[in-house]
Every structure is written in structure tokens, then in C-alpha cells.
Design an enzyme around this catalytic site. Structure first.
Site, mmCIF file in Angstrom:
data_model
loop_
_atom_site.group_PDB
_atom_site.id
_atom_site.type_symbol
_atom_site.label_atom_id
_atom_site.label_comp_id
_atom_site.label_asym_id
_atom_site.label_seq_id
_atom_site.Cartn_x
_atom_site.Cartn_y
_atom_site.Cartn_z
ATOM 1 N N LYS A 17 -22.072 9.153 -58.891
ATOM 2 C CA LYS A 17 -22.489 10.540 -58.742
ATOM 3 C C LYS A 17 -23.202 10.708 -57.406
ATOM 4 O O LYS A 17 -24.086 9.927 -57.053
ATOM 5 C CB LYS A 17 -23.433 10.904 -59.898
ATOM 6 C CG LYS A 17 -23.606 12.374 -60.172
ATOM 7 C CD LYS A 17 -24.407 12.536 -61.472
ATOM 8 C CE LYS A 17 -24.507 13.975 -61.879
ATOM 9 N NZ LYS A 17 -25.240 14.113 -63.168
ATOM 10 N N GLU B 296 -25.921 17.761 -79.811
ATOM 11 C CA GLU B 296 -26.906 18.682 -80.366
ATOM 12 C C GLU B 296 -26.906 18.685 -81.890
ATOM 13 O O GLU B 296 -27.961 18.847 -82.525
ATOM 14 C CB GLU B 296 -26.656 20.101 -79.841
ATOM 15 C CG GLU B 296 -26.960 20.281 -78.362
ATOM 16 C CD GLU B 296 -25.826 19.840 -77.453
ATOM 17 O OE1 GLU B 296 -26.008 19.866 -76.226
ATOM 18 O OE2 GLU B 296 -24.750 19.460 -77.976
ATOM 19 N N ARG C 51 -24.321 25.164 -81.022
ATOM 20 C CA ARG C 51 -23.415 24.135 -81.535
ATOM 21 C C ARG C 51 -23.957 23.481 -82.801
ATOM 22 O O ARG C 51 -23.227 22.801 -83.521
ATOM 23 C CB ARG C 51 -23.197 23.063 -80.461
ATOM 24 C CG ARG C 51 -22.871 23.629 -79.099
ATOM 25 C CD ARG C 51 -22.691 22.554 -78.059
ATOM 26 N NE ARG C 51 -21.394 21.926 -78.175
ATOM 27 C CZ ARG C 51 -20.946 21.008 -77.328
ATOM 28 N NH1 ARG C 51 -21.697 20.607 -76.330
ATOM 29 N NH2 ARG C 51 -19.758 20.488 -77.466
#
Length: 657
Positions: free
Chosen positions: A291, A377, A405
Site C-alpha cells: 500500500k 460488523e 450491515r
């Protein structure tokens, strides 16, 4: 690296790219130069607009390889999540749009069907692409279409349960499908969990390869025993690699595994992708990337590799240009640590976003009392339920949009058991540049139906601290504390408090009761001042705890000729609807108007732009309120009780928009 402005003068290769076919014709040397120019372009553009920089710097060679091996848009690319699609946008002819990235009428920060035929799904919630891909591959197979489906999935997304549900089905279907696992060891924060540790054993840390090379060189110069001994060691190395590699795990599911491949070696990625394309069945291509690759400030940023600078930054340093300000998240983070100092039963949970939600500050002081569950979640909510059953009080900090969610888990796993779990929702309401999937505007409607749940919407720093403490003091039900993104507005002190309701402004005349919710309280104060200029008396209140509706709020409504609610959430089924229901339940016949966000998918832009489009400004709301109150007939200030109808119901409900 050198960073330029992405212009034709400095982007010689970029000017030749109008679509994917152009990169297919380039030589290796030209592609290497193009990759460097793309990184310069990304840094230059995102430094002016903000956006997701780190993830896109890491997928330059991978995206080039994908467009050289496959034929978009006939072959479909699905990005999970879509914030790693900037390079894809560049290669599909959208370079000019980057000057207005994430701005009104400019490029979306995620794939967008409205922008290009090369974009199919507009997702920015992780762990969904494999399910899309499974269905899409099945559809092509049933229709007899020879088209490739390529899903690019971050290793962070694999911490979400939907990915594994999808993999289970992909394996049994046997349809051609290429799954690229873009493994950089991170979601937003470093990837957490057993799978992450398993994948990390295969990242291209060249340690054991270098050791083998050293042994090979040494033994190669040794007569007789050298070559045979090297072959033995090579076999040992292969056995060790097989023992720690994840291919067995995936292939036991029935999915072919290829990798790990150096994601910054474009040629190696192309070879792997071509093999996967021709295999004729599901294949996982494990690509290891870094990244922020190629941009020193991003590589040196240990917190998040410049994952998503929200505004302009200095190209040389990577530091934001705007002066730092006190954010809502900072207030929450500081107060949570103070509460944890006082209460050893308070613990924190984050879903791979410790830094952006503020939980990192608690983790720094009490690392043993913070749990990062990855991008999961649903698991976070039910794990919190388990912690509460074990005698603790969990504080689950997530973005408001992501708690959607876990509705079933909040409803049945937490609320049905009357468990003390506090959900802290950051970035509630209209948040702006990240667009509709990130607007945290659904929570007050969606979670308002959960029995026993109590929901607070602080208006400023003082009430955030206060309501957070009140939330963790609840020991028999779930609580939600929600606040917006950005800098905290100045404190608005109350004139008085009745029950939990703060009265912020009032006059002798009782024409309008303005109910401001959370971040819309300053708007309510602005509206009140404007309406008062027309001679009407306005009372402004902040319920503080908006679900359930305080009885004191109904009592205040009974004293006024008109009630108007203002909420930074969906108006359908929102707080205003709940207030109207409470008034009906109290047999109170006072006209009411509810103002909030329409239940639609609103475009990206600044928060101010979107609210202005919706008419949620002081000037427009004041105009509406003045018109409504001026149209009322004079009436008694005493509450009116509705007569019973023939069936025992009240004859008419309180009016609302």
C-alpha cells in the site's frame, strides 16, 4: 519518486492511453514508464482533492496487467472495495475527470455506472464483490456467454463473512471466475485475524529464498556433494512452503490457487492472470502488493499509508494543508479513555478502523481491552453481545453507514437479550465526497424500530461527552450515540432542561416548537432567528435522546401551535415520525411538519451542497416554517384531544409531511 502535475509534458505515456486497448500495444519499457507516470498523476491529483491514495498506488501494475490480459468491458472487473479503482478509471479514459475527483459533477471516488461502461458495481462496503461475481458468472454460464469475471478482493475484505459464504458457493458452481486477492496486509488498518496471519506467511518477504540462494551458491562450488545436497534442500524448502501456504485451504474448497505473486512485477502478474483465465474454473490469484508503493510519504506513513487523505496535502511531505481542528471523533476518543479510566468493565470494539473511529486512543492505553475484529460488523455486534453477557460493557465504534450491515445482530442478538452494548456511530448523516454508500443517514430510521434501544444525537462537544457517559451507564438495553463528520461546532448551552430535553431558545409567544436533532440543532437556531423576525414566537429544543421520544417533548408540543422537526437522517420513519406517533398516542392534535433527508441515493458533493439541494438551509427552512405558521387559523394554546371514531380509533392523526 518524482511527482509532477500529470500534464502531457510530463506524462508522455499517459497521453497515449484513451482506453484499455492502448496498454495492450505498449512494450515492457513503455509500460514501466507508464506505471511511474500513473503514480505521479495520482499523487498530483489526489493532493488537491483528497481521496484514496495509498490503495491505488499499490495496484498500478496489477491493474495494468488486468487490462492487458482481459478485455473490459466485455470481461467484467469487480473491485472490493471500489476505492482501489482509480487506476482502472485512468486506463478507461477518465483522466480529465480527476481534476474534480469526489467533487460536485466530477468523478466518483468509487466505480460508477453513470461514468463508464467499464464500471459495473458501485460498491464501497467491503466483502461483497465475490457474491456479485458468483451471480454474474452463473448468469453468463446460463446464457452461454464466454465472458470472464474478475473480482479484485483486498485481504482485508476476506475478514468479512460474506466472502467465505461466496467462496463456498463459487467452489460448488465450478464456473470460470478469477479471484485476485490483493494482499497488502491491510484493510484500513493492518489486517487482523487468523487468515491474515496465514496469508502473511506467504507475503514476499524474500528471507528464506535468499537463504536458499546463499546455500545454492555455496554448495555449487563444492565438488560431488554440492548439487545433490542442494536438491535435497530445495525439496525441504518446497515442503516447508506447502506446509504454511494457503493453497491447501482454498483447494480443499475446490478452488485452484496460484501464488503468491509479486504484485509490482507486472509481467509475473500477467502470467498468473493468463493461466487463471484459461483454466476454465474458479481460480484464486494471490497477489502481494505494498500500500502506498512508490511514494515515500505514503510508504513511511505507518498509521494508514495515506489510505485516504480527506483534503488537499503537501506533495513533498504528505501532510494535510488545512490547519488541524478538533473533530467529533477526537472528543469521543478522549472521553472514552476517561470513562475507561473510571470503569474497568468498559471495552472497545472496532471493525478494522481503529484510527478513524477513535478507538485507537483507547487501544494505546489499554491494548488488552480493545478488540479489532476485521471488516466484520455483524460479528462485532454479536461478539459485543457475548462480552456483555460476560459482565463487560462494550463500546462498538463504527461508521454509521456500516452498522446497517448488522441490523439483525443488534435486533436479536443484543436488544432481545437486553444487553448493555453501546454503539458509537461516527460520520452520521450526509458526509459528502464519498457518496451515497457512505452517507450515514439511515440509522435513526432503521434502528428506531428496535425494542428497548435508546438513541442519542449530541449537538456539540459537551453533549457528546455527556451522552456517551449516559449511554454506558445504561445496563439493561443497547444504546446508540451518533455524530457527524468534521469539526465540532461551538457549544450551544441550554437555557434550561426539562427531563432529558434541552430548551435552547424560547419566547413568550408559543407559535412554533422547533425540534433540532443532533448536528441540525444549529440549523434550528438559525431558523428560529429568521422566523422570529416575522413576529412569531419560536421555541428551540434538543431532545438529546431521540429514541424513545421523551414524554417531556410531547408536553412541550402541546403548548405550541405548530411542531417542526429537523433531522440529519432519513425523514421516512425517522425521529419526526416517532414524535408524530407519540403525539397521536397522547391524543394531541397539533399540526406537525417533518424535515430531513429524503430516502434516496444522493450524489457525492460537499455536505453543504447536498443540504442546499435538499432545501435544508436556514433561509429555505425559515421560509417554509413562516409559511406554515402563517397559514394556521388562530387556535387555543391548550392541547386538543381527538374524538374517538366508531371503531375506537382517533378521528385523525397529527399532520406531517
Amino acid at each position: 519518486m518524482s511527482v509532477d502535475d500529470g500534464s502531457a509534458e510530463h506524462g508522455r505515456m499517459l497521453t497515449r492511453v484513451q482506453g484499455p486497448q492502448d496498454v495492450k500495444r505498449m512494450s515492457d519499457e513503455e509500460l514501466t514508464l507508464l506505471a511511474a507516470e500513473i503514480r505521479d498523476f495520482l499523487v498530483a491529483k489526489v493532493s488537491r482533492t483528497g481521496g484514496h491514495l495509498g490503495p491505488n498506488l499499490g495496484v498500478v501494475e496489477l491493474t495494468l496487467a488486468m487490462h492487458r490480459v482481459f478485455d473490459s468491458p466485455r470481461d467484467r472487473f469487480l473491485f472490493d472495495t471500489g476505492h482501489q479503482s482509480y487506476v482502472h478509471k485512468i486506463l478507461t479514459g477518465r483522466q480529465e475527470g480527476f481534476d474534480q475527483l469526489r467533487q460536485r459533477d466530477g468523478l466518483s471516488g468509487y466505480p460508477s455506472q453513470a461514468e463508464s461502461e467499464h464500471d459495473l458495481i458501485e460498491n464501497s462496503h467491503a466483502s461483497t464483490a465475490l457474491s456479485y461475481a458468483d451471480g454474474l458468472a452463473k448468469a453468463y454460464a446460463l446464457r452461454g456467454e464466454q465472458r470472464s469475471v474478475v473480482a479484485v478482493v483486498g485481504d482485508g475484505a476476506l475478514t468479512g463473512g460474506m466472502c467465505w459464504e461466496a467462496l463456498n458457493n463459487i467452489a460448488t458452481s465450478g464456473n470460470p471466475l478469477v479471484i485476485v486477492v490483493n494482499d497488502n496486509g491491510r484493510s484500513y488498518d493492518p489486517t487482523i485475524g487468523g487468515l491474515a496471519e496465514h496469508l502473511s506467511t506467504l507475503r514476499l518477504n524474500p528471507g528464506y529464498e535468499k537463504i536458499l540462494d546463499t546455500v545454492k551458491d555455496a554448495l555449487g562450488s563444492t565438488p560431488l556433494v554440492g548439487k545433490p545436497m542442494y536438491e535435497v534442500l530445495h525439496a525441504v524448502k518446497k515442503g516447508v512452503k506447502d506446509a504454511v501456504a494457503p493453497q491447501a485451504m482454498f483447494e480443499d474448497l475446490g478452488i485452484k490457487y496460484v501464488g503468491a505473486v509479486d504484485g509490482h512485477d507486472r509481467d509475473a502478474v500477467e502470467v498468473a492472470l493468463r493461466a487463471a483465465k484459461n483454466f476454465g474454473a474458479p481460480v484464486i490469484v494471490h497477489v502481494v502488493t505494498r500500500k502506498g508503493y512508490g511514494y515515500r510519504p505514503a510508504e513511511d506513513d505507518k498509521a494508514d499509508c495515506l489510505h485516504g487523505p480527506g483534503s488537499a496535502f503537501d506533495v513533498e511531505t504528505g501532510k494535510l494543508l488545512a490547519a488541524p481542528s478538533v473533530k467529533w471523533t477526537h472528543i469521543f476518543a478522549d472521553e472514552l479513555v476517561k470513562i475507561a479510566d473510571e470503569r474497568t468493565d468498559v471495552v472497545g470494539i472496532t471493525a478494522a478502523m481503529a484510527e478513524p473511529t477513535g478507538i485507537a486512543k483507547l487501544a494505546a492505553k489499554y491494548p488488552e481491552r480493545v478488540y479489532d475484529v476485521g471488516i466484520a460488523e455483524q460479528h462485532a455486534a454479536t461478539s459485543a453481545a457475548g462480552l456483555a453477557l460476560g459482565g463487560l460493557h462494550p463500546v462498538v465504534a463504527v461508521y454509521a453507514t456500516f452498522l446497517n450491515r448488522a441490523f439483525d445482530q443488534v435486533l436479536l442478538d443484543v436488544a432481545m437479550h437486553k444487553l448493555p452494548v453501546t454503539f458509537v456511530l461516527d460520520r452520521a448523516g450526509i458526509t459528502g465526497p464519498d457518496g451515497p454508500s457512505h452517507y450515514g443517514m439511515w440509522d435513526m430510521s432503521v434502528f428506531g424500530v428496535v425494542p428497548g434501544l435508546r438513541l442519542a444525537a449530541p449537538r456539540d462537544a459537551t453533549t457528546l461527552r455527556e451522552e456517551l457517559r449516559e449511554a454506558v451507564a445504561v445496563d439493561d438495553a443497547p444504546t446508540i450515540v451518533r455524530f457527524p463528520t468534521g469539526s465540532v461546532a461551538a457549544d450551544l448551552p441550554a437555557l434550561r432542561r426539562t427531563g432529558p430535553v434541552d430548551v435552547l431558545a424560547e419566547s413568550e409567544r408559543k407559535d412554533v416548537l422547533l425540534v433540532g436533532i443532533g448536528s441540525f440543532v444549529p440549523l434550528a437556531m438559525d431558523v428560529a432567528a429568521r422566523v422570529a423576525e416575522h413576529g412569531y414566537g419560536v421555541t428551540v429544543v434538543d431532545p438529546r435522546w431521540v429514541r424513545p421520544v421523551p414524554a417531556e417533548l410531547v408536553d412541550l408540543a402541546a403548548e405550541h401551535r405548530l411542531v417542526v422537526s429537523l433531522e440529519d437522517g432519513v425523514v421516512n420513519g425517522g425521529v419526526g415520525t416517532a414524535i408524530a406517533q407519540a403525539m397521536r398516542d397522547a391524543d394531541l392534535d397539533v399540526p406537525m411538519r417533518n424535515l430531513g433527508i429524503p430516502a434516496q441515493f444522493h450524489p457525492h458533493g460537499t455536505r453543504a451542497q447536498i443540504l442546499a439541494d435538499l432545501g435544508l438551509t436556514g433561509q429555505q427552512v425559515a421560509r417554509d416554517v413562516t409559511g406554515w405558521v402563517s397559514g394556521l387559523n388562530e387556535r387555543s394554546l391548550a392541547p386538543v384531544r381527538l374524538p374517538l371514531g366508531n371503531n375506537g380509533d382517533r378521528a385523525q392523526p397529527a399532520r406531517q409531511n
